[in-house]
Design a protein around this motif. Sequence first.
Motif, PDB file in Angstrom:
ATOM      1  N   LYS A  79      51.983  35.133  34.790  1.00 21.27           N
ATOM      2  CA  LYS A  79      52.290  33.719  35.036  1.00 21.27           C
ATOM      3  C   LYS A  79      53.796  33.497  35.048  1.00 21.27           C
ATOM      4  O   LYS A  79      54.325  32.812  35.927  1.00 21.27           O
ATOM      5  CB  LYS A  79      51.618  32.841  33.977  1.00 21.27           C
ATOM      6  N   ALA A  80      54.492  34.089  34.084  1.00 22.88           N
ATOM      7  CA  ALA A  80      55.943  33.918  33.996  1.00 22.88           C
ATOM      8  C   ALA A  80      56.658  34.471  35.227  1.00 22.88           C
ATOM      9  O   ALA A  80      57.699  33.956  35.634  1.00 22.88           O
ATOM     10  CB  ALA A  80      56.472  34.582  32.726  1.00 22.88           C
ATOM     11  N   SER A  81      56.079  35.512  35.833  1.00 19.48           N
ATOM     12  CA  SER A  81      56.703  36.120  37.013  1.00 19.48           C
ATOM     13  C   SER A  81      56.271  35.442  38.312  1.00 19.48           C
ATOM     14  O   SER A  81      56.693  35.849  39.396  1.00 19.48           O
ATOM     15  CB  SER A  81      56.372  37.607  37.079  1.00 19.48           C
ATOM     16  N   GLY A  82      55.399  34.441  38.193  1.00 22.79           N
ATOM     17  CA  GLY A  82      54.943  33.727  39.381  1.00 22.79           C
ATOM     18  C   GLY A  82      53.865  34.460  40.157  1.00 22.79           C
ATOM     19  O   GLY A  82      53.636  34.184  41.329  1.00 22.79           O
ATOM     20  N   THR A  83      53.195  35.392  39.489  1.00 17.36           N
ATOM     21  CA  THR A  83      52.134  36.168  40.134  1.00 17.36           C
ATOM     22  C   THR A  83      50.779  35.617  39.725  1.00 17.36           C
ATOM     23  O   THR A  83      50.523  35.408  38.544  1.00 17.36           O
ATOM     24  CB  THR A  83      52.228  37.649  39.705  1.00 17.36           C
ATOM     25  N   ASP A  84      49.922  35.387  40.696  1.00 20.95           N
ATOM     26  CA  ASP A  84      48.577  34.893  40.408  1.00 20.95           C
ATOM     27  C   ASP A  84      47.660  36.067  40.098  1.00 20.95           C
ATOM     28  O   ASP A  84      47.637  37.052  40.839  1.00 20.95           O
ATOM     29  CB  ASP A  84      48.039  34.110  41.610  1.00 20.95           C
ATOM     30  N   VAL A  85      46.924  35.960  39.028  1.00 21.92           N
ATOM     31  CA  VAL A  85      46.016  37.036  38.638  1.00 21.92           C
ATOM     32  C   VAL A  85      44.982  37.306  39.732  1.00 21.92           C
ATOM     33  O   VAL A  85      44.531  38.439  39.888  1.00 21.92           O
ATOM     34  CB  VAL A  85      45.354  36.747  37.271  1.00 21.92           C
ATOM     35  N   ALA A  86      44.658  36.314  40.539  1.00 24.69           N
ATOM     36  CA  ALA A  86      43.711  36.505  41.643  1.00 24.69           C
ATOM     37  C   ALA A  86      44.240  37.539  42.632  1.00 24.69           C
ATOM     38  O   ALA A  86      43.467  38.335  43.181  1.00 24.69           O
ATOM     39  CB  ALA A  86      43.433  35.181  42.344  1.00 24.69           C
ATOM     40  N   ASP A  87      45.549  37.556  42.842  1.00 30.39           N
ATOM     41  CA  ASP A  87      46.141  38.539  43.746  1.00 30.39           C
ATOM     42  C   ASP A  87      46.017  39.947  43.178  1.00 30.39           C
ATOM     43  O   ASP A  87      45.791  40.909  43.927  1.00 30.39           O
ATOM     44  CB  ASP A  87      47.603  38.205  44.025  1.00 30.39           C
ATOM     45  N   VAL A  88      46.139  40.075  41.878  1.00 30.22           N
ATOM     46  CA  VAL A  88      45.975  41.377  41.229  1.00 30.22           C
ATOM     47  C   VAL A  88      44.527  41.834  41.358  1.00 30.22           C
ATOM     48  O   VAL A  88      44.249  42.993  41.678  1.00 30.22           O
ATOM     49  CB  VAL A  88      46.411  41.313  39.750  1.00 30.22           C
ATOM     50  N   LEU A  89      43.599  40.914  41.148  1.00 31.03           N
ATOM     51  CA  LEU A  89      42.176  41.247  41.276  1.00 31.03           C
ATOM     52  C   LEU A  89      41.833  41.633  42.711  1.00 31.03           C
ATOM     53  O   LEU A  89      41.063  42.579  42.935  1.00 31.03           O
ATOM     54  CB  LEU A  89      41.315  40.077  40.796  1.00 31.03           C
ATOM     55  N   ASP A  90      42.420  40.927  43.672  1.00 29.14           N
ATOM     56  CA  ASP A  90      42.202  41.275  45.083  1.00 29.14           C
ATOM     57  C   ASP A  90      42.718  42.682  45.377  1.00 29.14           C
ATOM     58  O   ASP A  90      42.077  43.447  46.117  1.00 29.14           O
ATOM     59  CB  ASP A  90      42.901  40.271  46.007  1.00 29.14           C
TER      60      ASP A  90
END
Length: 97
Positions: A79-90
């Motif tokens: 979250k702090a880096s502006g990355t959505d966990v959904a993108d990691v899951l994808d």
Amino acid sequence: MRDWNILEELWQVIQDRAEHPSAESYVSSILTHRKGVDKSLEKVGEEAVEFIIAAKNQVPERTISEAADLLFHFLVALKASGTDVADVLDELAARRK
């Protein structure tokens, strides 16, 4: 298999704390820290080392506890880096194909 919904719930809480910071919130204190994203990354590093030591020493209770801390702080750092966990899951899903 355990219920993985807890990770989604936790992500929702982290997003809420980011959108509505509170002085009483640990997550908010990390996300609004004067060090910026570095603070969350420091926490990931700290928790990773603690997990490694617990796993290496084969202490199941500590390994579980430190793994939970690592997962939690990893999500906060995303979250702090502006990355959505959904993108990691994808990305993980794409690697399974």
